[in-house]
Design an enzyme around this catalytic site. Structure first.
Site, PDB file in Angstrom:
ATOM      1  N   LYS A  54      -2.788   2.277 -11.408  1.00  0.00           N
ATOM      2  CA  LYS A  54      -1.877   3.253 -10.794  1.00  0.00           C
ATOM      3  C   LYS A  54      -1.393   4.224 -11.866  1.00  0.00           C
ATOM      4  O   LYS A  54      -1.368   5.437 -11.665  1.00  0.00           O
ATOM      5  CB  LYS A  54      -0.686   2.537 -10.142  1.00  0.00           C
ATOM      6  CG  LYS A  54      -1.050   1.907  -8.812  1.00  0.00           C
ATOM      7  CD  LYS A  54       0.023   0.977  -8.284  1.00  0.00           C
ATOM      8  CE  LYS A  54      -0.489   0.274  -7.037  1.00  0.00           C
ATOM      9  NZ  LYS A  54       0.352  -0.846  -6.598  1.00  0.00           N
ATOM     10  N   GLN A  98       6.012  -3.548  -7.360  1.00  0.00           N
ATOM     11  CA  GLN A  98       4.769  -4.277  -7.111  1.00  0.00           C
ATOM     12  C   GLN A  98       5.068  -5.639  -6.478  1.00  0.00           C
ATOM     13  O   GLN A  98       5.866  -6.416  -7.007  1.00  0.00           O
ATOM     14  CB  GLN A  98       4.017  -4.446  -8.448  1.00  0.00           C
ATOM     15  CG  GLN A  98       2.649  -5.100  -8.340  1.00  0.00           C
ATOM     16  CD  GLN A  98       1.630  -4.231  -7.612  1.00  0.00           C
ATOM     17  OE1 GLN A  98       1.547  -3.024  -7.830  1.00  0.00           O
ATOM     18  NE2 GLN A  98       0.860  -4.843  -6.732  1.00  0.00           N
ATOM     19  N   ASP A 121       5.613   3.430  -0.853  1.00  0.00           N
ATOM     20  CA  ASP A 121       4.836   2.356  -0.211  1.00  0.00           C
ATOM     21  C   ASP A 121       5.069   2.334   1.297  1.00  0.00           C
ATOM     22  O   ASP A 121       4.322   1.697   2.039  1.00  0.00           O
ATOM     23  CB  ASP A 121       5.255   0.999  -0.793  1.00  0.00           C
ATOM     24  CG  ASP A 121       4.195   0.391  -1.692  1.00  0.00           C
ATOM     25  OD1 ASP A 121       3.028   0.837  -1.622  1.00  0.00           O
ATOM     26  OD2 ASP A 121       4.527  -0.538  -2.446  1.00  0.00           O
TER      27      ASP A 121
END
Ligand code: NAD
Length: 293
Positions: A54, A98, A121
């Protein structure tokens, strides 16, 4: 019939180029550099690889990447404090924590702390609610990548029968919602579904997001259907080595489907590209400017 293979790698590479172009425009015209902050708790090797990728992709797109590594015994309160700091940081437009988090931390409490407009997200309840009610929220990356590939392949999805196998909050449910928003007739199948073969067999679109290797058999697939395989499963081969397979039995499905995503190289590469796309969208909305076309 042999299905055409949907090349997620190429699709993601094109999307990343388009994002880099938009980022150049935002810098030149508005002095705006989108910034993505990723918080990783603990040292899970798979999560470390995701976070590294990422970070690399964010920088390659010309954006700012902020990485925060926290020890796996970090308290929930300290993690929440970090998220709040990022909420208040004007250089950060997207925040990603995460998952999974260690057991002593309440994931929902952490996700609900992220400012909804920075929740790239798309897991915050406000964003799930906006998706369900047709609002302009942040949409979870993997399902959004899947719907982009489906629309690229099929054009209009209106009126098609679609099945999503799996009902998780991060893939199955938002995927079903996106298909519904495209006017598909949507079935959500799950571990209690009685006749999965029959449900799959009547579907023009099959999205498999289960996490069970090759659960969906090739001979269940309706002739000409479009198959999106989200599953990523590592299995052991006869020679003791391992390989990645999806949730769909690819070798037999490819003989019946009209188009199919492979594993690896299908949905996987799209997820990070869409994360960057969401970060650009978030940055534009926070700055009150139109996203470059
Ligand atoms: P999850 O474990 O949270 O959910 C799995 C779902 O599958 C559940 O809703 C369950 O009801 C359903 N299910 C389980 N067994 C079933 C069965 N026998 N028949 C029908 N349904 C069944 O998983 P998830 O987080 O949604 O991920 C699913 C898969 O997608 C995993 O392999 C994961 O690694 C992969 N994934 C890939 C990406 C990507 O970027 N490509 C992103 C997220 C998840």
């Amino acid at each position: 019939m042999t299905a055409s293979i949907i090349d997620g790698k190429a699709f993601a590479a094109n999307l990343k180029e388009e994002i880099a172009r938009k980022v150049r425009i935002l810098k030149e015209l508005h002095g705006l550099i989108p910034g993505l902050a990723v918080v990783l708790v603990g040292e899970d090797p798979a999560s470390q690889v995701y976070v590294r990728n990422k970070n690399k992709s964010t920088i390659a797109a010309g954006m700012n990447s902020f990485e925060y590594l926290m020890k796996d015994d970090v308290s929930e309160a300290d993690l929440i404090t970090k998220v709040k700091e990022l909420n208040d940081d004007p250089a950060v437009h997207g925040i990603l924590v995460q998952l999974p988090l260690p057991k002593h931390i309440n994931e929902a409490a952490v996700i609900e702390t992220i400012a909804p407009e920075k929740d790239v997200d798309g897991f915050h309840v406000i964003n799930s609610g906006l998706l369900a009610t047709g609002g302009d929220g942040m949409v979870p990356c993997t399902p959004l990548g899947c719907i982009m590939m489906l629309k690229d392949q099929l054009g209009s999805l209106s009126g098609l029968d679609a099945v999503v196998v799996g009902r998780s909050n991060i893939v199955g449910k938002p995927m079903a919602q996106l298909l519904l928003n495209e006017s598909c007739t949507v079935t959500i199948a799950h571990s209690r579904t009685r006749n999965l073969a029959e449900v799959v067999g009547r579907s023009d679109i099959v999205v498999a997001a289960v996490g069970v290797p090759e659960l969906v058999k090739g001979d269940w697939i309706k002739e000409g259907a479009t198959v999106i395989d989200v599953g990523i499963n590592r299995i052991e081969k006869d020679d003791g080595k391992t390989k990645l397979v999806g949730d769909v039995e690819f070798d037999s499905a490819v003989l019946r489907a009209g188009a199919i995503t492979p594993v690896p190289g299908g949905v996987g590469p799209m997820t990070i590209a869409v994360l960057l796309k969401n970060t650009v969208t978030a940055a534009c909305r926070q700055a009150g400017i139109d996203e470059p076309t």
